[in-house]
Design an enzyme around this catalytic site. Structure first.
Site, short mmCIF file in Angstrom:
data_model
loop_
_atom_site.label_atom_id
_atom_site.label_comp_id
_atom_site.label_asym_id
_atom_site.label_seq_id
_atom_site.Cartn_x
_atom_site.Cartn_y
_atom_site.Cartn_z
CE1 TYR A 152 -8.30 41.49 12.78
CE2 TYR A 152 -8.95 39.26 12.20
CZ TYR A 152 -9.17 40.63 12.14
OH TYR A 152 -10.27 41.11 11.46
CE LYS A 156 -11.25 42.07 14.75
NZ LYS A 156 -11.92 43.38 14.80
P1 NAP Z 1 -9.44 48.71 6.96
O1 NAP Z 1 -9.97 48.99 5.60
O2 NAP Z 1 -8.00 48.31 7.12
O3 NAP Z 1 -9.73 50.00 7.87
C1 NAP Z 1 -9.31 50.01 9.21
C2 NAP Z 1 -9.82 51.26 9.90
O4 NAP Z 1 -9.30 51.29 11.25
C3 NAP Z 1 -9.32 52.55 9.23
O5 NAP Z 1 -10.31 53.53 9.36
C4 NAP Z 1 -8.12 52.92 10.07
O6 NAP Z 1 -7.76 54.29 10.03
C5 NAP Z 1 -8.64 52.54 11.46
N1 NAP Z 1 -7.55 52.44 12.43
C6 NAP Z 1 -6.35 51.83 12.28
N2 NAP Z 1 -5.58 52.04 13.37
C7 NAP Z 1 -6.32 52.80 14.22
C8 NAP Z 1 -6.07 53.38 15.50
N3 NAP Z 1 -4.90 53.24 16.12
N4 NAP Z 1 -7.06 54.10 16.08
C9 NAP Z 1 -8.24 54.28 15.45
N5 NAP Z 1 -8.53 53.80 14.23
C10 NAP Z 1 -7.57 53.06 13.63
O7 NAP Z 1 -10.27 47.56 7.70
P2 NAP Z 1 -11.70 46.93 7.34
O8 NAP Z 1 -11.48 45.77 6.45
O9 NAP Z 1 -12.64 48.01 6.97
O10 NAP Z 1 -12.07 46.32 8.77
C11 NAP Z 1 -12.94 46.98 9.68
C12 NAP Z 1 -13.18 46.05 10.86
O11 NAP Z 1 -13.75 44.82 10.38
C13 NAP Z 1 -11.90 45.65 11.60
O12 NAP Z 1 -12.15 45.57 12.98
C14 NAP Z 1 -11.59 44.28 11.04
O13 NAP Z 1 -10.85 43.51 11.95
C15 NAP Z 1 -12.98 43.73 10.84
N6 NAP Z 1 -13.03 42.66 9.86
C16 NAP Z 1 -12.67 42.84 8.57
C17 NAP Z 1 -12.71 41.78 7.68
C18 NAP Z 1 -12.33 41.92 6.24
O14 NAP Z 1 -12.29 40.88 5.54
N7 NAP Z 1 -12.06 43.09 5.73
C19 NAP Z 1 -13.14 40.52 8.12
C20 NAP Z 1 -13.51 40.36 9.45
C21 NAP Z 1 -13.46 41.44 10.32
P3 NAP Z 1 -6.70 54.83 8.89
O15 NAP Z 1 -7.47 54.95 7.61
O16 NAP Z 1 -6.22 56.12 9.40
O17 NAP Z 1 -5.61 53.80 8.80
#
Ligand code: NAP
Length: 244
Positions: A152, A156
């Site tokens: 991961y 990033k």
């Molecule tokens: P999340 O709730 O797990 O949602 C992930 C999203 O990505 C969902 O819409 C999922 O679709 C989609 N996805 C998964 N596999 C995919 C694929 N093969 N093709 C296209 N879409 C796909 O994640 P989040 O927390 O909102 O995170 C969003 C972004 O922010 C990510 O890049 C994550 O790395 C980054 N981020 C998050 C955090 C945190 O603390 N949450 C911190 C730093 C960075 P489905 O619903 O169909 O699974």
């Protein structure tokens, strides 16, 4: 007068969903892109209710064909894409010494390769428009590193490198490319962490709380706006002070 169009990957839930709804409220038409049609439609209904146009596409970032097809469909419907938010991302955590090849490959494929190939689909259109905003959702760990997340973190950090390379390549065409590095945000991705781990992580956050998806979406709305036209190649930390 045309509406600007924003393509948001991973828009079915979490941060991506909030970005899609926030950009809709700011007047954009939205392409809601993630693998599952029902989840996309639920978000699209909300967008239509706030009087924006919404198109849903079943995007699987693991598949080059799916990426090509989804962007072609979006361009056919709207004729333009002004903002691309590369938000979709997954984790498959584990110590490097035992990390399975499939977990390494999958995370790199979706988080980094997928974002690059998605970006490639919009560049010709944005170059023709002489306008574009590309916003990559990276992570605090892409800058700080983190044990147990070699795949991961690499994805990033790669996304941050890609942001800077593309910012230089695209500046002459009035296309800005920026990254947002969220800290610890309250979504499904962090819901799986144990309370003990959450407490340990929160101890490293000066603001002593999780961030909210709308706080990331607000940063996206700003970087997408005309006011942010002189910002490119930047990594915006939205992390409660966790990394400075
Ligand atoms: P999340 O709730 O797990 O949602 C992930 C999203 O990505 C969902 O819409 C999922 O679709 C989609 N996805 C998964 N596999 C995919 C694929 N093969 N093709 C296209 N879409 C796909 O994640 P989040 O927390 O909102 O995170 C969003 C972004 O922010 C990510 O890049 C994550 O790395 C980054 N981020 C998050 C955090 C945190 O603390 N949450 C911190 C730093 C960075 P489905 O619903 O169909 O699974």
């Amino acid at each position: 007068m045309f509406s600007r169009v924003a393509f948001v990957t991973g828009a079915s839930r979490g941060i991506g969903r909030e970005i899609a709804l926030t950009l809709c409220r700011a007047g954009y038409d939205i392409v809601v892109a993630s693998p599952e049609i029902e989840k996309n439609e639920e978000v699209a209904e909300k967008i239509r209710a706030c009087s924006g146009q919404a198109l849903t596409v079943n995007l699987d970032l693991q598949s080059y064909d799916s990426i090509k097809e989804c962007f072609a469909t979006a361009l056919q419907k709207f004729g333009r894409i002004d903002v691309l938010v590369n938000n979709a991302g997954i984790t498959r955590d584990g110590l490097a010494v035992r990390m399975k090849r499939e977990d390494w490959d999958r995370v790199l494929q979706i988080n980094l390769h997928g974002a690059f190939f998605a970006t490639q689909q919009v560049l010709p259109t944005m170059m023709k428009q002489r306008y574009g905003r590309i916003i990559n959702i990276a992570s605090v760990v892409g800058e700080s590193g983190n044990a147990g997340q070699a795949n991961y973190v690499t994805s990033k950090a790669g996304l941050i490198g890609l942001t800077k390379a593309l910012a230089q390549e695209m500046a002459a065409r009035e296309i800005t490319v920026n990254a947002i590095a969220p800290g610890f945000i309250d979504t499904d991705m962090t819901a799986v962490l144990t309370d003990e781990l959450k407490e340990k992580l929160l101890a490293q956050v000066p603001l002593r709380r999780l961030g909210r998806p709308d706080e990331i979406a607000a940063a996206v709305r700003f970087l997408a706006s005309d006011e942010a036209g002189y910002i490119t190649g930047h990594v915006l930390n939205v992390n409660g002070g966790m990394y400075m």
